[in-house]
Design an enzyme around this catalytic site. Structure first.
Site, PDB file in Angstrom:
ATOM      1  N   GLY A   9      -7.044  -3.559  14.905  1.00 55.67           N
ATOM      2  CA  GLY A   9      -6.023  -2.566  15.269  1.00 55.67           C
ATOM      3  C   GLY A   9      -6.586  -1.164  15.184  1.00 55.67           C
ATOM      4  O   GLY A   9      -5.900  -0.218  14.790  1.00 55.67           O
ATOM      5  N   GLY A  12      -4.973   2.081  16.739  1.00 51.72           N
ATOM      6  CA  GLY A  12      -3.606   2.439  16.353  1.00 51.72           C
ATOM      7  C   GLY A  12      -3.603   3.775  15.623  1.00 51.72           C
ATOM      8  O   GLY A  12      -4.653   4.406  15.445  1.00 51.72           O
ATOM      9  N   GLN A  13      -2.414   4.180  15.174  1.00 55.38           N
ATOM     10  CA  GLN A  13      -2.271   5.501  14.531  1.00 55.38           C
ATOM     11  C   GLN A  13      -3.197   5.625  13.320  1.00 55.38           C
ATOM     12  O   GLN A  13      -3.917   6.616  13.181  1.00 55.38           O
ATOM     13  CB  GLN A  13      -0.816   5.698  14.081  1.00 55.38           C
ATOM     14  CG  GLN A  13      -0.560   7.071  13.487  1.00 55.38           C
ATOM     15  CD  GLN A  13       0.721   7.134  12.648  1.00 55.38           C
ATOM     16  OE1 GLN A  13       1.310   6.104  12.310  1.00 55.38           O
ATOM     17  NE2 GLN A  13       1.139   8.336  12.329  1.00 55.38           N
ATOM     18  N   ASP A  53      -9.043 -10.360  19.601  1.00 53.47           N
ATOM     19  CA  ASP A  53      -7.648 -10.732  19.394  1.00 53.47           C
ATOM     20  C   ASP A  53      -7.625 -11.612  18.142  1.00 53.47           C
ATOM     21  O   ASP A  53      -8.189 -12.710  18.155  1.00 53.47           O
ATOM     22  CB  ASP A  53      -7.145 -11.499  20.629  1.00 53.47           C
ATOM     23  CG  ASP A  53      -5.686 -11.899  20.484  1.00 53.47           C
ATOM     24  OD1 ASP A  53      -5.130 -11.761  19.378  1.00 53.47           O
ATOM     25  OD2 ASP A  53      -5.113 -12.356  21.491  1.00 53.47           O
ATOM     26  N   TYR A 143       9.915  -7.270  10.920  1.00 53.39           N
ATOM     27  CA  TYR A 143       8.713  -6.580  10.419  1.00 53.39           C
ATOM     28  C   TYR A 143       8.641  -6.679   8.886  1.00 53.39           C
ATOM     29  O   TYR A 143       7.609  -7.029   8.319  1.00 53.39           O
ATOM     30  CB  TYR A 143       8.786  -5.118  10.869  1.00 53.39           C
ATOM     31  CG  TYR A 143       7.681  -4.214  10.386  1.00 53.39           C
ATOM     32  CD1 TYR A 143       6.345  -4.462  10.698  1.00 53.39           C
ATOM     33  CD2 TYR A 143       7.977  -3.076   9.623  1.00 53.39           C
ATOM     34  CE1 TYR A 143       5.345  -3.598  10.270  1.00 53.39           C
ATOM     35  CE2 TYR A 143       6.993  -2.210   9.203  1.00 53.39           C
ATOM     36  CZ  TYR A 143       5.672  -2.473   9.521  1.00 53.39           C
ATOM     37  OH  TYR A 143       4.694  -1.621   9.100  1.00 53.39           O
ATOM     38  N   LYS A 147       5.977  -8.567   6.372  1.00 50.73           N
ATOM     39  CA  LYS A 147       5.206  -7.832   5.358  1.00 50.73           C
ATOM     40  C   LYS A 147       5.338  -8.492   3.975  1.00 50.73           C
ATOM     41  O   LYS A 147       4.371  -8.567   3.221  1.00 50.73           O
ATOM     42  CB  LYS A 147       5.633  -6.360   5.308  1.00 50.73           C
ATOM     43  CG  LYS A 147       5.185  -5.552   6.520  1.00 50.73           C
ATOM     44  CD  LYS A 147       3.669  -5.531   6.658  1.00 50.73           C
ATOM     45  CE  LYS A 147       3.162  -4.782   7.860  1.00 50.73           C
ATOM     46  NZ  LYS A 147       1.709  -4.909   8.068  1.00 50.73           N
ATOM     47  N   ILE A 173       3.791   7.391   8.161  1.00 46.43           N
ATOM     48  CA  ILE A 173       2.542   8.173   8.168  1.00 46.43           C
ATOM     49  C   ILE A 173       2.624   9.238   9.264  1.00 46.43           C
ATOM     50  O   ILE A 173       2.933   8.930  10.416  1.00 46.43           O
ATOM     51  CB  ILE A 173       1.314   7.250   8.401  1.00 46.43           C
ATOM     52  CG1 ILE A 173       1.267   6.118   7.357  1.00 46.43           C
ATOM     53  CG2 ILE A 173       0.026   8.072   8.392  1.00 46.43           C
ATOM     54  CD1 ILE A 173       1.075   6.545   5.917  1.00 46.43           C
TER      55      ILE A 173
HETATM   56  C1  AKB Z   1       7.517   1.796  10.750  1.00 45.00           C
HETATM   57  O1  AKB Z   1       8.309   2.753  10.836  1.00 45.00           O
HETATM   58  O2  AKB Z   1       7.740   0.686  11.224  1.00 45.00           O
HETATM   59  C2  AKB Z   1       6.227   2.008   9.990  1.00 45.00           C
HETATM   60  C3  AKB Z   1       6.363   1.636   8.565  1.00 45.00           C
HETATM   61  C4  AKB Z   1       7.176   2.452   7.646  1.00 45.00           C
HETATM   62  O3  AKB Z   1       5.790   0.664   8.150  1.00 45.00           O
HETATM   63  N1  AKB Z   1       5.804   3.385  10.120  1.00 45.00           N
END
Ligand code: AKB
Length: 318
Positions: A9, A12-13, A53, A143, A147, A173
């Site tokens: 990744g 990415g940012q 990938d 998400y 995690k 971030i």
């Molecule tokens: C998001 O907003 O999904 C991310 C995070 C807080 O993990 N920046």
């Protein structure tokens, strides 16, 4: 440290700036940037880049063996907002990707694996203010669910297979180089572009929605400090880290100190519900105790530096 690091990744940012910082510290050749698409020119400049990938297990193993990799920083992830639009994609990318990386670490006996977690691992039943490191975690986004899974799986691989897994629960971030993609905290980056370009911003969160945040230099420092931390000092493997907490109204007021004509309006969308399920501030004292974490940027220092850097990069004076 003379290790070879592979970053997934990497455009990415976080990846974009992390690869640059790791190459400055450890030498360009020792830091392999990877991603699924064609890399931006900046990543090809100072070191190797490979298309990868992580869902392709044989390609992943081949690359780790051929390039003699010691440490994997697995940043490839679908973030919260995109994850709510497409939970199946978030599940596959985040869960299967992390499993493949941890399995590769076990089989190939890698030295270390770092996989980010997030404040999204917490949920509505978690205490909202000063959320402790060890607390109830029942997230309500895909998400967040992925995690929590990553933290538990990584910790399982540490005690069961002796894989050195480490994880940071990143807050939002804020950065001036690559844009974030698909998160709920993205407003805190977008606001700077819009303030400089158009002097106005429509925020997708309500004005009093406080969230934990961190400026990119601190994010890079936290990541590298944890990679370098002495394993014998780590009682935990997943750590809260934060630097500041603010609401959209508070960051807008700070920007107005430099751009007085800046205006903000609030039109909360589906991301409001995601943000409301997360902590408003978190307690990172465990990270401070176990590996000496200490951030440098608060809200005023971050806003000034962001405006300076971005105005230079975009060629817009303020
Ligand atoms: C998001 O907003 O999904 C991310 C995070 C807080 O993990 N920046």
């Amino acid at each position: 440290m003379s290790k070879r690091i592979l970053v997934t990744g990497s455009y990415g940012q976080i990846g974009t700036e992390l690869v640059g910082e790791l190459r400055r510290r450890y030498g360009g050749e020792n830091v392999v940037a990877t991603g699924r698409k064609k890399p931006p020119a900046i990543l090809k400049r100072d070191g190797p880049y490979y298309q990868l990938d992580v869902l392709n297990v044989s390609q992943l193993h081949q690359l780790l063996v051929d390039l003699d990799i010691d440490i994997v920083i697995h940043n490839a992830s679908v973030l919260s907002a995109v994850g709510e639009k497409n939970p199946q994609l978030a599940y596959r990318t985040n869960v299967e990707g992390a499993y493949n990386v941890l399995e590769a670490a076990r089989i190939l006996e890698l030295d270390q694996v770092m996989i980010p977690s997030s404040i999204a691992a917490f949920g509505p039943s978690t205490p909202k203010e000063n959320t402790p490191n060890d607390v109830i975690m029942r997230p309500t986004t895909m998400y967040g669910v992925t995690k929590v899974f990553i933290e538990l799986l990584g910790e399982y691989y540490t005690h069961r297979f002796d894989v050195d897994f480490r994880s940071l629960r990143y807050p939002g971030i804020i950065s001036s180089e690559a844009l974030p993609g698909g998160g709920t905290t993205d407003y805190a980056v977008e606001i700077f572009y819009e303030a400089l370009k158009n002097k106005r911003y429509t925020c997708f969160l309500a004005k009093d929605t406080a969230l934990p945040m961190m400026y990119m230099p601190d994010c890079l420092k936290a990541t590298i400090d944890l990679i370098e931390a002495d394993a014998s000092r780590l009682k935990h493997r997943s750590f809260n880290v934060t630097a500041m907490s603010f609401t959209p109204e508070e960051i807008a007021n700070e920007i107005k100190k430099y751009i007085p004509e800046f205006e903000i309006e609030y039109k909360p969308d589906y991301r409001q519900q995601i943000a409301e399920s997360w902590p408003r501030s978190i307690d990172d004292s465990v990270a401070r105790e176990e590996w000496g974490w200490k951030p440098e940027y608060d809200l005023p220092a971050m806003v000034k530096d962001m405006l300076d850097r971005l105005s230079k990069r975009l060629g817009i004076e303020y």
